[in-house]
Design an enzyme around this catalytic site. Structure first.
Site, PDB file in Angstrom:
ATOM      1  N   GLU A  28       0.809  -1.225   0.000  1.00 20.08           N
ATOM      2  CA  GLU A  28       0.000   0.000   0.000  1.00 20.08           C
ATOM      3  C   GLU A  28       0.840   1.272   0.000  1.00 20.08           C
ATOM      4  OE1 GLU A  28      -0.585  -2.577   1.995  1.00 20.08           O
ATOM      5  OE2 GLU A  28      -2.589  -3.294   1.454  1.00 20.08           O
ATOM      6  N   HIS A  31     -11.430  -4.076   9.063  1.00 18.83           N
ATOM      7  CA  HIS A  31     -11.915  -3.944   7.676  1.00 18.83           C
ATOM      8  C   HIS A  31     -13.224  -3.168   7.619  1.00 18.83           C
ATOM      9  CE1 HIS A  31      -9.050  -7.225   7.046  1.00 18.83           C
ATOM     10  NE2 HIS A  31      -9.227  -7.139   5.747  1.00 18.83           N
TER      11      HIS A  31
END
Lengths: 330, 324
Positions: B60, B129
């Site tokens: 990321e 999440h």
């Protein structure tokens, strides 16, 4: 211990006096500019933090000698050499480092965030390792837009333990990016030796990703220029490359750092490895004297002009937080 | 006018932007061959080829850092961070690089990139999440933050975001991906910083964004049955947010409730409430009330997750407080 890597190549075209003299001249601009900054910092004329690259000039000058104007580079906190070697104007450099409105970044960036998009200098960076993915993105833009350009990431050995190096090596190899990784291996990461920070080996690390890697004597500007010309050509063809340049950091991590953590005997040997001294030894004394006088005049003129710079104002600074096209984009 | 799912509208915006501008490129984890974890980018690899639509490794920090370099280099990258929670790994690239490049380089460059990322609970994804972290980004000068509530807005706001010279964090509530809405055939860009009046009303203003707009509309229906007329405002973009639009509605209703799924404390609602308590002080007939999630992570257990999410009943109760 002072650091040089073996660079035993026979003299080649890059060693010819006139070219070597030009490399010397470019190194001397960086050296004298930083010596001047050191003094101005001590005098309180330069605010903030500065990180000098004295002793490392052969790396940016040698690498940038192999680059074109449209090639790009991402730098780090020790970025004066990268900026000047890529072609950043000396006067606008001093203006910026002094925090003046006429500086190349309007006084917003200073030493640690100096950039000149006009010469492909994408920015010094206050965050260790952050320039690596930015260079990869720039390489991606070269690739997709077919510019023929190469992107270079300059990083220190202190960045070898940052995840971004490992991630970017992988991405560059996966995408065949036209990218060159240049490690300025000066043996120190901030206040600690690399031996206490990193157990890996950059050349082996590059090899693990299938990336060609070479080590060069980073205090021999001609050797760096020769090596750079080879690896830049390969990178331009979509084979990312790693070039490790072994060199020395003469000043502290930041200016004013007394370096109590370094062995005084070791510091005393550093002048023997000085890239300017080594280069000058191969040049005629008259040439060196002439170049020195010319560079000192240029530095003096740039500093004098920078001292006439004006202070930036906060309203102008605030106007650059976002793009000016509010009406069009909302 | 065609009925389209929210996720499909986003894919359509990406496709149309890529068709209109060869500098638009797309990369992220599993966006190309797999078509995205929620199927949003399905078909784009076939349509535009592997040079412009790329799967990345799970990196990321480097995905976003590379987007910054690509944007400065003349591309218009749209990158995806698979879950907003994963932005933690990319924060340097977002906060210190993308957000600051224009400013710290003296306006020499723009960073025309979009970071698409899903937020929100309700799908059993658990603590790592499910978070709504948009306030982090709204707090950073240099970033734009957008959060659409419906398919047509998702399309129009994303088209604007992709063409925008500044970095845009484009937040998609994952519970909306399957939601159906009308997408006009000639849908165009929607400007940032202009709210949409989702429902007109006279007694109280309810400000929301993203999936919370639906919650607010449900509450407004319930309130209407009790004779309370709530005006529901859909902010559409959080940074910048339409302060003048909220103030205009407050000047009509004199009561304000702010709703979001993100935790209530230190959130977007706090900023709106603080500004309205200042510039709208003379208009207020009641305290400003916020509705957000409790100050806790999202739990996995379905019953706890359901209890965590701010619902229409809470919004209606907040509205009633302003009417006491």
């Amino acid at each position: 211990m002072a650091r040089n890597a073996k660079g035993g190549d026979a003299a080649s075209a890059a060693d010819r006096d006139v070219e070597l003299l030009e490399l010397y001249r470019r190194m001397l601009i960086v050296r004298r500019a930083e010596e001047r900054l050191s003094q101005m910092f001590a005098d309180g004329e330069v605010p903030g933090f500065i990180h000098l690259s004295i002793g490392q000039e052969a790396v940016p000058v040698g690498v940038c000698a192999a680059l074109r104007l449209e090639d790009t580079l991402a730098s780090n906190h020790r970025g004066h050499g990268h900026a000047l070697a890529k072609g950043l104007d000396l006067e606008r450099f001093f203006l910026e480092v002094m925090g003046r409105a006429e500086g190349v970044c309007g006084g917003r960036g200073g030493s640690m965030h100096i950039a000149d998009m006009g010469v492909g200098m994408l920015g010094a960076n206050g965050i260790v390792g952050a320039g690596l993915p930015i260079a990869a993105g720039s390489a991606l833009a070269h690739q997709v837009r077919r510019t023929g350009g190469v992107a270079v990431a300059f990083f220190g050995d202190g960045a070898m333990a940052e995840g971004t190096l490992h991630e970017t090596l992988n991405l560059a190899a996966l995408w065949h990016l036209p990218m060159l990784f240049v490690c300025e291996d000066n043996g120190w990461g901030e206040f600690s030796p690399t031996s206490r920070q990193f157990t890996g080996d950059l050349i082996a690390l590059a090899g693990a990703f299938g990336i060609d890697a070479a080590t060069v004597d980073g205090n021999d500007v001609a050797a760096v220029a020769r090596a750079a010309s080879k690896v830049v050509a390969a990178a331009r063809d979509g084979c990312p490359q790693v070039l490790r340049c072994v060199t020395n950091r003469v000043h502290g991590h930041y200016e004013g750092d007394p370096q109590r953590y370094r062995d005084p005997a070791d510091l005393e040997t550093l002048p023997n490895h000085d890239p300017l001294r080594r280069c000058a030894a191969k040049l005629g004394a008259d040439d060196v004297a002439k170049v020195t006088a010319e560079v000192e005049d240029r530095i003096a003129a740039a500093v004098a002009a920078a001292r006439a710079g004006t202070e930036p104002d906060i309203a102008r600074a605030r106007a650059d937080v976002y793009s000016p096209c509010e009406a069009a984009h909302g | 006018m065609a009925e389209t799912r929210f996720g499909k509208a986003i894919g359509q915006a990406l496709a149309d932007a890529m068709r209109d501008d060869p500098d638009v490129v797309l990369f992220g984890e599993d966006v190309a061959v797999p078509g995205g974890p929620f199927g949003v980018t399905r078909g784009l690899l076939d349509a535009f080829g592997p040079e412009r639509v790329r799967d990345t490794p799970i990196s990321e920090a480097t995905i976003v850092g590379a987007a910054v370099g690509a944007a400065i280099g003349g591309l218009k990258p749209v990158v995806e961070i698979m879950f907003m929670d994963f932005c933690g790994i990319a924060m340097d690239a977002i906060v210190n690089q993308a957000a600051k490049a224009r400013f710290m380089f003296g306006g020499q460059c723009s960073v025309p990139m979009v970071l698409r990322t899903p937020h929100g609970a309700g799908v059993g994804a658990g603590p790592q999440h499910s978070q709504c972290l948009e306030a982090w980004f709204a707090h950073i000068p240099g970033l734009r933050v957008v959060c659409p509530s419906n398919a047509a807005d998702a399309y129009g706001l994303l088209r604007t975001a992709i063409d925008h010279p500044d970095p845009v964090i484009f937040v998609e509530n994952k519970s909306l991906y399957a939601a159906k809405g009308d997408l006009p055939e000639n849908a165009g860009p929607i400007p940032l910083g202009r709210l949409r009046v989702a429902r007109e009303g006279a007694d109280v203003t309810v400000v929301a964004y993203g999936a919370a707009v639906g919650t607010a509309l449900t509450a407004a229906d319930a309130l209407a049955a009790d004779g309370v007329s709530a005006e529901v405002l859909d902010l559409r973009s959080i940074q910048p947010w339409d302060e003048a639009g909220v103030l205009a509605s407050l000047a009509k209703t004199h009561r304000l409730v702010v709703v979001h799924e993100a935790v209530e404390a230190f959130g977007v609602g706090a900023e709106i409430a603080a500004r309205m308590a200042d510039v709208g002080f003379d208009e207020l007939d009641a305290p400003i009330v916020r509705v957000g999630a409790p100050f806790m992570p999202v739990a996995f257990a379905p019953n706890v997750e359901a209890a965590y999410l701010p619902g229409a009943a809470q919004v209606a109760a907040a509205v009633r407080r302003t009417l006491e």
